[in-house]
Each structure stands twice: as structure tokens, then as C-alpha cells.
Write a protein that holds these residues in place. Structure first.
Motif, PDB file in Angstrom:
ATOM      1  N   ILE A 106       1.002  -1.069   0.163  1.00 52.73           N
ATOM      2  CA  ILE A 106       0.067  -0.056  -0.118  1.00 52.73           C
ATOM      3  C   ILE A 106       0.965   1.320   0.108  1.00 52.73           C
ATOM      4  O   ILE A 106       1.965   1.053   0.241  1.00 52.73           O
ATOM      5  CB  ILE A 106      -0.930   0.079   1.206  1.00 52.73           C
ATOM      6  CG1 ILE A 106      -0.232   0.065   2.414  1.00 52.73           C
ATOM      7  CG2 ILE A 106      -1.765  -1.258   1.150  1.00 52.73           C
ATOM      8  CD1 ILE A 106      -1.019   0.491   3.699  1.00 52.73           C
ATOM      9  N   PRO A 107       0.282   2.430  -0.395  1.00 51.45           N
ATOM     10  CA  PRO A 107       1.188   3.505  -0.434  1.00 51.45           C
ATOM     11  C   PRO A 107       1.681   3.837   1.130  1.00 51.45           C
ATOM     12  O   PRO A 107       1.358   3.673   2.197  1.00 51.45           O
ATOM     13  CB  PRO A 107       0.032   4.739  -0.445  1.00 51.45           C
ATOM     14  CG  PRO A 107      -1.025   4.182  -1.278  1.00 51.45           C
ATOM     15  CD  PRO A 107      -1.085   2.690  -0.825  1.00 51.45           C
ATOM     16  N   ALA A 108       2.950   4.437   1.215  1.00 51.89           N
ATOM     17  CA  ALA A 108       3.501   4.778   2.375  1.00 51.89           C
ATOM     18  C   ALA A 108       2.875   5.419   3.399  1.00 51.89           C
ATOM     19  O   ALA A 108       3.075   5.099   4.682  1.00 51.89           O
ATOM     20  CB  ALA A 108       4.814   5.405   2.177  1.00 51.89           C
ATOM     21  N   ARG A 109       1.956   6.321   3.206  1.00 55.37           N
ATOM     22  CA  ARG A 109       1.313   7.100   3.984  1.00 55.37           C
ATOM     23  C   ARG A 109       0.561   6.562   4.823  1.00 55.37           C
ATOM     24  O   ARG A 109      -0.090   6.741   5.939  1.00 55.37           O
ATOM     25  CB  ARG A 109       0.637   8.243   3.390  1.00 55.37           C
ATOM     26  CG  ARG A 109      -0.539   7.862   2.468  1.00 55.37           C
ATOM     27  CD  ARG A 109      -1.032   8.898   1.523  1.00 55.37           C
ATOM     28  NE  ARG A 109      -1.887   9.671   2.636  1.00 55.37           N
ATOM     29  CZ  ARG A 109      -2.554  10.842   2.097  1.00 55.37           C
ATOM     30  NH1 ARG A 109      -2.166  11.135   0.814  1.00 55.37           N
ATOM     31  NH2 ARG A 109      -3.118  11.612   3.044  1.00 55.37           N
ATOM     32  N   TYR A 110      -0.063   4.973   4.490  1.00 51.70           N
ATOM     33  CA  TYR A 110      -1.069   4.145   5.193  1.00 51.70           C
ATOM     34  C   TYR A 110      -0.145   3.318   6.041  1.00 51.70           C
ATOM     35  O   TYR A 110      -0.897   2.258   6.589  1.00 51.70           O
ATOM     36  CB  TYR A 110      -1.782   3.539   4.323  1.00 51.70           C
ATOM     37  CG  TYR A 110      -2.761   4.548   3.689  1.00 51.70           C
ATOM     38  CD1 TYR A 110      -3.354   5.757   4.234  1.00 51.70           C
ATOM     39  CD2 TYR A 110      -2.637   4.931   2.330  1.00 51.70           C
ATOM     40  CE1 TYR A 110      -4.233   6.483   3.608  1.00 51.70           C
ATOM     41  CE2 TYR A 110      -3.239   5.833   1.583  1.00 51.70           C
ATOM     42  CZ  TYR A 110      -4.079   6.491   2.394  1.00 51.70           C
ATOM     43  OH  TYR A 110      -4.939   7.840   1.982  1.00 51.70           O
ATOM     44  N   LYS A 111       0.951   2.972   5.723  1.00 51.85           N
ATOM     45  CA  LYS A 111       1.670   1.740   6.213  1.00 51.85           C
ATOM     46  C   LYS A 111       1.398   1.699   7.817  1.00 51.85           C
ATOM     47  O   LYS A 111       1.345   0.714   8.483  1.00 51.85           O
ATOM     48  CB  LYS A 111       3.179   1.769   6.112  1.00 51.85           C
ATOM     49  CG  LYS A 111       4.175   0.789   6.486  1.00 51.85           C
ATOM     50  CD  LYS A 111       5.474   0.642   6.079  1.00 51.85           C
ATOM     51  CE  LYS A 111       6.291  -0.506   6.366  1.00 51.85           C
ATOM     52  NZ  LYS A 111       7.357  -0.737   6.010  1.00 51.85           N
ATOM     53  N   GLY A 112       1.463   2.805   8.308  1.00 54.56           N
ATOM     54  CA  GLY A 112       1.642   3.009   9.819  1.00 54.56           C
ATOM     55  C   GLY A 112      -0.025   2.508  10.477  1.00 54.56           C
ATOM     56  O   GLY A 112       0.044   1.820  11.415  1.00 54.56           O
ATOM     57  N   LEU A 113      -0.743   3.009   9.690  1.00 53.93           N
ATOM     58  CA  LEU A 113      -2.292   2.330   9.973  1.00 53.93           C
ATOM     59  C   LEU A 113      -2.325   1.008   9.919  1.00 53.93           C
ATOM     60  O   LEU A 113      -2.974   0.510  10.800  1.00 53.93           O
ATOM     61  CB  LEU A 113      -3.072   2.910   9.126  1.00 53.93           C
ATOM     62  CG  LEU A 113      -3.719   4.368   9.226  1.00 53.93           C
ATOM     63  CD1 LEU A 113      -4.531   5.052   8.170  1.00 53.93           C
ATOM     64  CD2 LEU A 113      -4.323   4.606  10.674  1.00 53.93           C
TER      65      LEU A 113
END
Length: 68
Positions: A29-36
Motif C-alpha cells: 500500500i502507499p507509504a502514508r498508510y503503512k503506519g495504519l
């Protein structure tokens, strides 16, 4: 209301993702959602709870998250 029979609601068995599946998903997934993805997998929070988190809900000193 007495003597009213409620319909039975079949329960679906919840199968959590394996560590490998979480790892693969977080890489795809896009890096911005990895933390989620990682936080959700580690805590079991539901999507609505994850998306509602704000910085004020995090206590990094004590390693806690407040869900309101």
C-alpha cells in the motif's frame, strides 16, 4: 414484548491476518498508510478507531493509545 422470537444472527468467524500477510500488505500500500496497517494489526483497533486517532490520543512516553 414477551414471547417474541428474534431471528438468529449467524456469527462469522474472524480470522486475523498472519504476520506475513500484514508485512505484505504494509509493503504494497502507499507509504502514508503503512503506519495504519501496522498499528491496526498490532492493536486490533477497528478502521474507524484508527482513522479517528489524533496526536493527542498518543502517549509515547507510556506507550499508550486512548480511543474515544
Amino acid at each position: 414484548m414477551r414471547q417474541v422470537k428474534l431471528p438468529s444472527v449467524p456469527r462469522k468467524k474472524v480470522l486475523p491476518l498472519t504476520v506475513e500477510q500484514v508485512r505484505t500488505l504494509s509493503e504494497e500500500i502507499p507509504a502514508r498508510y503503512k503506519g495504519l496497517v501496522l498499528l491496526g494489526a498490532a492493536t486490533g483497533l477497528r478502521p474507524g478507531e484508527l482513522f479517528g486517532l489524533q496526536v493527542r490520543h498518543l502517549d509515547l512516553l507510556h506507550g499508550t493509545i486512548s480511543v474515544e
